[in-house]
Structure formats: structure tokens, C-alpha cells
Design an enzyme around this catalytic site. Structure first.
Site, PDB file in Angstrom:
ATOM      1  N   ASP A  53       0.879  -0.825  -0.461  1.00 20.31           N
ATOM      2  CA  ASP A  53       0.025   0.050   0.047  1.00 20.31           C
ATOM      3  C   ASP A  53       0.396   1.375  -0.063  1.00 20.31           C
ATOM      4  O   ASP A  53       0.794   1.411  -1.003  1.00 20.31           O
ATOM      5  CB  ASP A  53      -1.404   0.252   1.165  1.00 20.31           C
TER       6      ASP A  53
ATOM      7  N   GLU B 111      -2.272  -7.927  13.206  1.00 19.16           N
ATOM      8  CA  GLU B 111      -2.709  -7.743  11.402  1.00 19.16           C
ATOM      9  C   GLU B 111      -0.563  -6.985  11.237  1.00 19.16           C
ATOM     10  O   GLU B 111      -0.088  -8.021  10.268  1.00 19.16           O
ATOM     11  CB  GLU B 111      -3.077  -5.903  10.424  1.00 19.16           C
TER      12      GLU B 111
END
Length: 812
Positions: A574, A771
Site C-alpha cells: 500500500d 495484523e
């Protein structure tokens, strides 16, 4: 075995074995999504705390809701249904779970002061995928009041053309004893669904108001609805809607000052009737237990509470036995304190497997701007996306997949899935290949697979609108090709597979025990694999010739499409820093590395199935890619791999943001043990001022001016998927004689220890996998219950301990 499990439990497992060796053998040869009956049913609604459905479009779907009902103010917020982040949970998830047999989930609901246990098991028999049972238990937490009142609501709904009805006689006071539903559909045949009263130890709230006379809470409240298929997933909203009607009537009848207690007022109407969705509500005082039993009409015997008890015992022992044989942690993690952690991490990976069916939003405008050929292309593509004129719903499609996170990412992600399946392939190769095939069945005629599978309105409800549309020129790292390499590695390994004591082993290892099955699978999938591979080459190519770049090959360069000024979502990394401003002449180190891995994998597949000409062609591509990685991406000045772009003078230059990008050729296994680049790569990995941290390898160098800036998603945190690739590559290097062997062994040992200890520590502290992990503190952050690729820690724990040995030759 009989002494350990009991005769009934053993009989259940022997029944599975008979299916494998008898009538089920013909089904196995088909290898389609529903061919394997042991995978038909499951808690395949992983976005819910508990929801069972089959792998059949528009079929029976079930779910569970509950809440503490001791006040009027908080009840609506207390009701649990879908998994949510930060919902005052002290942890939840599967303690032990195997997708073929079942397992046990514990939900520590601190907000409702109760621990909910859901035990789910499959019971074979008949011609329609067998039967199943679930045991629901509630245990008040230590801080709960003496009389904790909990409302439990189970629902079942039939989508499509089947039918589902309550078979009890209607009673305005509610149902005493077992609540029984009868249903049928083409795929499931006839069946019954029973919700038991539970043991005599169950206690219900006593009469404290006149309203109890017309709705005694020692009975089950049953309410039937007719609901459009498209709205069934909104069970919680439907519940509140119909509960409000009943609340309004009670307030009207008794008045505000004489209102019934909250556990009496927050109830449904007793309303048995025609409908396709039925709610069963039970209200308990203190601890409780009840069973849910689905019995296939073609099975010889219906499910009973005794058969559930026996099968739970058998499934628990079978899971532990199999885990200890296939994924047992090795030193220094072979201590008892790590056992529950390892079981939980892997079980939640399997427990995240779901079945999804629905339509998806796709932009097939093929707008000229999407070619991304002009400088300033990111602004042009943004305008094209905002036009939205060509966005249409496509499908429906179906997908069988594991998900990254039940509360936040309850859907399929393409590059995540390859990582998810790495440990699953050691556990159950047939399951793994079934999931892989499901993904490739989504491919369009050009070879594109959407990177994020947002199928249907339920899935879209979890995704911001600006991220719902998929674009057929967007790629994603082709990690599923890692699984084909794992399959071929196992085929090349001699010896037995799995656990011979497991009666399901002939199913789990059908492709390994008979290599012709694996080759047949690969041959059938091969046209799709080639189409996907050449789609990558056609759509993600990078420009060498226009800028007079010097390289071994003028064709092997790659650029991700779909970048914005600040993000490259298609790469998976990202917000990782990239060349600024974006330029159509960019070349991306991570993508050419992925293409090298993908080419190696498909070359090996071609070799395995006897496609010699194709294998030779892929070998040429592979050689050219490896050569071009050095020619196009190695910076002599920075002594690392870098992205490339075009400067103001139309010259190709390196843009070096040290981090995961810099070591990608190493992570993807493209650097041989004698590579002259390895020394610098290991220097970068091991430097505490660069990538090394006490908790794993950082995503971006500590020395970078972009470290901890902006969104800080891939600009510092430790990610377990990338660290797994590093651990795997270090292990491989430690097994290869050469100048770097000793150093690789030391780095492997330290990195493996740091990763496992930190994920374990945070799991103990927070009761969640995360995460990503903070490189300064080790704290888990961002998405909680991220049991997708963070579960790779189980694979890392199962790797050999190299700290006290000079050489271990062992397959991973």
C-alpha cells in the site's frame, strides 16, 4: 483407541473411513467444490461469531446472537452477531478446529460478562453431505452478578427454492422441550433441525411480572418470518425490527411505570407460521447449555446429544494427534506453554475458511486512461474511476477461501490466500488444492482474477464504497503459485504423508499418495495457470526500450498498474515509499521478483506434467528475469535493490527506499547461495539501524526519512508474511554450503526466536493475533484477530532448531 475415545466416537470416525474407501472414492476423483462431502458443511460464515452453512449457493444458513439483558439502556449495543473490532471482547476464536471434523471455539465476552463456547462437529452418513451438531454453552465470568440473565437467539433461514418450517404445534405460550424444524432442498434432500432444551441444570428467570403469564421464559420463544433472500444476512436488524414491535405492545399494555423487567421485554413474539426464516429465543439465568442438531434425512440415524458428545471427544483427540505429527513446534518452542498458542493460531486460520456467493462490482470500461501511459497518469485514472459509468454488477460467483480477519476483512484477498495456504498444505493438501481451484475458477477470459473478492451485499457492507469496485487491469502478488511449488516439493519427497492413523488421510493426501492424481489436477488447471501468467506479462509490463535501459533482456521488466500518488494498493504494500512523482517509466523490484517466482513455479508445473516445450520457454523467461533483476534494479551506490524511474532528463535512475522492497529477490528465492549480492542483503537485514528489530524485520529502514510517517502502514511495522519469507530464505541459505552459511544460520535462529516470542507474548497479553507489530515496542496493532497470514507463526515454530547443529537437511 476404543478405550480413549469410546466405541461410539470410534464408530463415527470409522464411518468417515468407509466413505473414503467405498462410495466416496468416485466423488474424490471429481475434485470439484462439492465433491468432497467432508467439506460440505462448516461454520462457513466466518464474519459471524458462529454461523453454519453448506457450500451451496442459496441454501440453508444459520446464525447465533446473544446479549446480557439486565438493563434497558445497553441491550441493543450488547447483542453480538457479527465479529467486530473492539467490542469489549477479552479474546475469541477456535481453540481446536479441523475443517473436516469440527472443533471448539471459545468467546470471552467481557462486555456481556459471559464466556460462550461453541462446539461444532460433523457426523457422516447418507447421500447429502452428512449431518452436524453444535453445542452452545455459556459460563458467567468471574465478575458477573449472581443472576446473570442472557438472551440467546438461534436462527435458521432457507434461501432459494427450498423450504423450512417449524414442525412443533403452535403454542401461544412458547415451545416446551425440543424445537424442531423440517426442511428440504434439491441439494440437501429432506432434513430436520432441532434445538434442544438442554440439561436440567439450565435455569431461567423466575416470574417477576404479570407478563410472564403470557410468555413464560422457561420455554423457547419461536418467531417465523418471510424474508427476501437478499435481506436474510441482516438478521440482527430484522431481530430488532420485530422485537421493537413486541416491546411497543408491552409498554402500551403495562405502561412505563409498570414495565416488565428487561429480560422479559426484550423478547420476540411467539409466532409460529409460514416463513423461510425462524428465530428461536432462549433466556437463561446463569450458566446454560443446549444443542443444535442437523440431521440429514438420508442418514441412517438422526443426530443426538450423545452422538455430539462422543464426536466432540473424537474430534478433539484427532486434532491433537494430527497436529503433534505434522505441525508440532520444535525447540525452543516445544514446551507446554506454547501448545495452546500453536493450536489456537492454526485453528483460527482453518476457522477463517468460509464460503461466499454473490455478485461483484467491476469496471470494464477499459478507459484509455487505464493504460497509464502519460505522465500524470494517476490523476487521469482517478478521474476515470470517478466517472463510474461502466461499473456494473457481475456474477454471481462463488468462492471457498480463508479470510485475513473475521472482524475487519471477512472476504477473500488474492495475495493473502497464498500465504494462508502454506501451513494448510502441510495439514491437508486436498483442502488446499480445493481452495486454490476455487480461486482460479474466478478468472475471466483474459486471465484476470480480482484481487479482492467482495461478493454480495453482506460482503460490501464491510467495505467503504470507494474500495468496492474491482478493475481488470489491477494485479496482485501471485502468491498462489507458492502453493504449486509446495505441492511439487512434496511430490518429489519420498516417504509417507500425513498421519496414517487418521481415517481421513486418504482424502487429505489423495494427491500425494498417488502422484497421478496431482498431475491430473495440474493438467486440468494448467490452461488457467498459463492464461493468468501471460495476463501478468501483458498487463504489468515495464518499459525498457523507450528509455534506452541496458539489460540482458529488453522484455523482462514490470510495473504495477493502479498506483496513486501515495499508494500502490495492487502491490499489497500500500503506502510503501515509491518514486515521486509517479511515472509511466517506473520499474518495480517487488513485481519483477514475484514474476520470477511465478515463472519458476509454472516452469516446474510444466516439467511435472510433461509439457517439455512450455518448460523450456518458461526457463528462458526465468533466466532473463533473474538477469534483469540485477541489471535494472541493483544499485552499486546503495548496495541494494531499488525501484527505478525516469528523471527530468529522461534518464533511468534508481530510487532506493531500503526495506522489504530492497530484499525482495532474496525473499522470493531468486538469489543463489553464491550470489555476490547476498553479503549486502544480509548486512541490511541484520543492521539494527536499518531493518533488524527485536521483534522481526521492519518493513522500512529505521534510517529512512519516511520511517513512521504518513499512514505508517508499510513504513515501519513488522509483518509476519514478509518475515516468514525471510525466515524461509535464511533457512534455505543455512542449508547451502558457502560463504554465508554460518551467518544465515545465526540470523535464522535469531529471527525465528524474535518473531515467535513476540507474537506469543502479544497473544498472551491481548488474547489476539494482530495484523502487524510495532518495531519499537513489539505491540500488536491495527486489525485484531488477524489470524490470516499472522498464523504463519505456526509454520515458523515447526521449523528445525539450527542453534546447536551445523547442518540439518529437512523439508519445510
Amino acid at each position: 483407541m476404543i478405550q480413549l475415545l469410546g466405541a461410539q466416537a470410534l464408530a463415527v470416525f470409522l464411518c468417515w473411513s468407509q466413505l473414503v474407501h467405498g462410495e466416496h472414492q468416485a466423488v474424490l476423483s471429481d475434485n470439484t467444490g462439492q465433491s468432497n462431502e467432508t467439506l460440505l458443511w462448516g461454520p462457513y460464515r466466518p464474519n459471524l461469531y458462529f454461523g453454519v452453512r453448506p457450500r451451496i449457493p442459496k441454501s440453508l444458513t444459520t446464525g447465533l446472537l446473544w446479549a446480557k439483558v439486565d438493563s434497558f439502556q445497553d441491550v441493543q449495543n450488547n447483542f453480538r452477531h457479527t465479529c467486530e473490532q473492539h467490542e469489549d471482547m477479552a479474546g475469541y476464536g477456535w481453540d481446536e478446529y479441523d475443517v473436516r471434523t469440527g472443533g471448539r471455539q471459545t468467546i470471552h465476552d467481557a462486555g456481556n460478562m459471559i464466556d460462550i463456547t461453541t462446539e461444532f462437529v460433523k457426523i457422516p452418513g447418507g447421500q447429502h453431505g452428512g449431518s452436524w451438531g453444535a453445542r452452545i454453552r455459556g459460563t458467567p465470568r468471574d465478575n458477573a452478578p449472581e443472576h446473570l440473565v442472557t438472551s440467546m437467539i438461534f436462527y435458521a433461514a432457507m434461501e432459494g427454492f427450498g423450504n423450512l418450517q417449524i414442525s412443533n404445534e403452535e403454542d401461544d405460550l412458547g415451545i416446551e422441550g425440543v424445537v424442531k424444524m423440517e426442511g428440504s432442498s434439491n441439494e440437501l434432500g429432506d432434513f430436520t433441525l432441532e434445538i434442544t432444551e438442554g440439561p436440567e441444570s439450565n435455569v431461567h428467570p423466575p416470574p417477576r411480572h404479570k407478563s410472564y403469564d403470557s410468555k413464560p421464559l422457561d420455554r423457547s420463544i419461536v418467531s417465523s418470518l418471510q424474508v427476501e433472500d437478499a435481506n436474510i444476512w441482516q438478521a440482527k436488524a430484522l431481530l430488532f425490527q420485530h422485537m421493537k414491535t413486541e416491546i411497543d405492545q408491552m409498554i402500551s399494555l403495562y405502561g412505563q411505570e409498570n414495565a416488565p423487567p428487561p429480560w422479559q421485554i426484550f423478547t420476540l413474539a411467539n409466532n409460529i407460521g409460514d416463513g423461510n426464516m425462524h428465530f428461536v429465543q432462549k433466556v437463561f439465568d446463569g450458566a446454560f447449555e443446549f444443542d443444535i442438531m442437523f440431521s440429514s434425512g438420508s442418514a441412517a440415524q438422526p443426530v443426538t446429544s450423545n452422538s455430539i458428545s462422543n464426536t466432540i471427544k473424537a474430534a478433539t483427540k484427532a486434532f491433537s494427534d494430527r497436529f503433534s505429527k505434522l505441525l508440532a513446534p520444535k525447540a525452543p518452542f516445544n514446551k507446554s506453554k506454547y501448545q495452546a498458542f500453536a493450536h489456537s493460531m492454526f485453528s483460527n486460520l482453518l476457522g477463517g475458511i468460509g464460503y461466499f456467493y454473490g455478485d461483484a462490482l467491476v469496471d470494464r470500461s477499459y478507459a484509455a486512461e487505464y493504460e497509464e501511459e502519460n505522465e500524470g497518469f494517476w490523476e487521469e485514472t482517478a478521474e476515470a474511476r470517478h466517472r463510474q459509468g461502466a461499473v456494473k454488477l457481475e456474477g454471481p460467483a462463488e468462492l471457498y477461501t480463508s479470510i485475513p480477519s473475521r472482524p475487519f476483512f471477512p472476504r477473500g484477498f488474492l495475495w493473502d490466500e497464498g500465504f494462508h495456504l502454506i501451513p494448510v498444505a502441510d495439514w491437508d493438501m486436498d483442502l488446499t488444492l480445493d481452495i486454490v481451484k476455487s480461486w482460479f475458477s474466478l478468472m475471466d477470459e483474459d486471465g484476470w482474477i480480482g484481487r479482492e473478492q467482495i461478493l454480495g451485499p453482506e460482503a460490501r457492507s464491510k467495505v467503504p464504497q470507494e474500495f468496492q469496485v474491482q478493475y481488470p487491469h489491477y494485479a496482485n502478488p501471485p502468491t498462489l503459485f507458492l502453493i504449486f511449488e509446495s505441492l511439487i516439493d512434496k511430490l518429489e519427497k519420498t516417504g509417507s504423508f500425513g498421519n496414517s492413523a487418521d481415517p481421513l488421510e486418504p482424502i487429505r493426501s489423495v494427491h500425494l499418495q498417488n502422484p497421478e492424481n496431482a498431475k491430473s489436477y495440474l493438467r486440468n488447471l494448467y490452461p488457467l495457470l498459463k492464461r493468468h501468467y501471460f495476463w501478468f506479462r501483458k498487463t504489468q509490463w515495464g518499459d525498457i526500450k523507450s528509455y534506452d535501459r541496458e539489460a540482458y533482456s529488453t522484455r523482462e521488466a514490470y510495473r504495477w498498474r493502479g498506483r496513486s500518488n501515495t499508494h500502490m494498493l495492487t502491490s499489497g504494500l500500500d503506502d510503501y515509499p515509491r518514486p515521486q512523482p509517479p511515472h509511466p517509466g517506473e520499474l518495480h523490484t517487488d513485481l519483477i521478483s514475484w514474476m520470477g517466482m511465478m515463472t519458476r513455479s509454472i516452469r516446474r508445473i510444466a516439467d511435472t506434467i510433461g509439457e517439455a516445450d512450455d518448460a523450456k520457454e518458461f526457463e528462458g523467461y526465468e533466466t532473463a528475469i533473474i538477469r534483469n533483476i540485477d541489471d535494472l534494479h541493483w544499485s552499486k551506490k546503495e548496495q541494494t535493490y531499488c525501484d527505478a524511474t525516469i528523471d527530468d532528463y529522461e534518464e533511468s535512475i534508481h530510487v532506493c527506499h531500503k526495506g522489504y522492497i530492497s530484499i525482495f529477490p532474496f525473499l522470493t528465492g531468486l538469489l543463489p547461495a553464491d550470489s555476490p549480492r547476498l553479503g549486502a542483503i544480509l548486512d541490511l537485514i541484520s543492521d539494527p539501524e536499518e531493518l533488524w528489530s527485536p521483534y522481526g524485520i521492519r518493513s522500512l529502514s529505521k534510517s529512512s526519512p519516511d520511517y513512521h510517517t504518513g499512514e505508517d502502514y508499510w513504513r515501519s511495522p513488522v509483518w509476519i508474511n514478509m518475515n516468514y519469507l525471510a525466515v524461509k530464505s535464511l533457512f534455505d541459505l543455512a542449508q547451502s554450503s558457502g560463504a554465508h552459511q554460518k551467518r544465515a544460520r545465526k540470523l535464522f535462529t535469531s529471527l525465528r526466536t524474535n518473531l515467535v516470542e513476540n507474537v506469543f507474548k502479544e497473544w498472551q497479553r491481548t488474547k489476539f493475533a494482530w495484523e502487524q507489530y510495532n518495531p519499537e515496542t513489539g505491540e500488536g496493532q491495527r486489525t485484531q484477530h488477524f489470524t490470516g497470514w499472522t498464523s504463519l507463526v505456526v509454520k515458523i515454530m515447526a521449523m528445525p532448531d539450527l542453534s546447536n547443529t551445523k547442518n540439518i537437511k529437512e523439508e519445510l
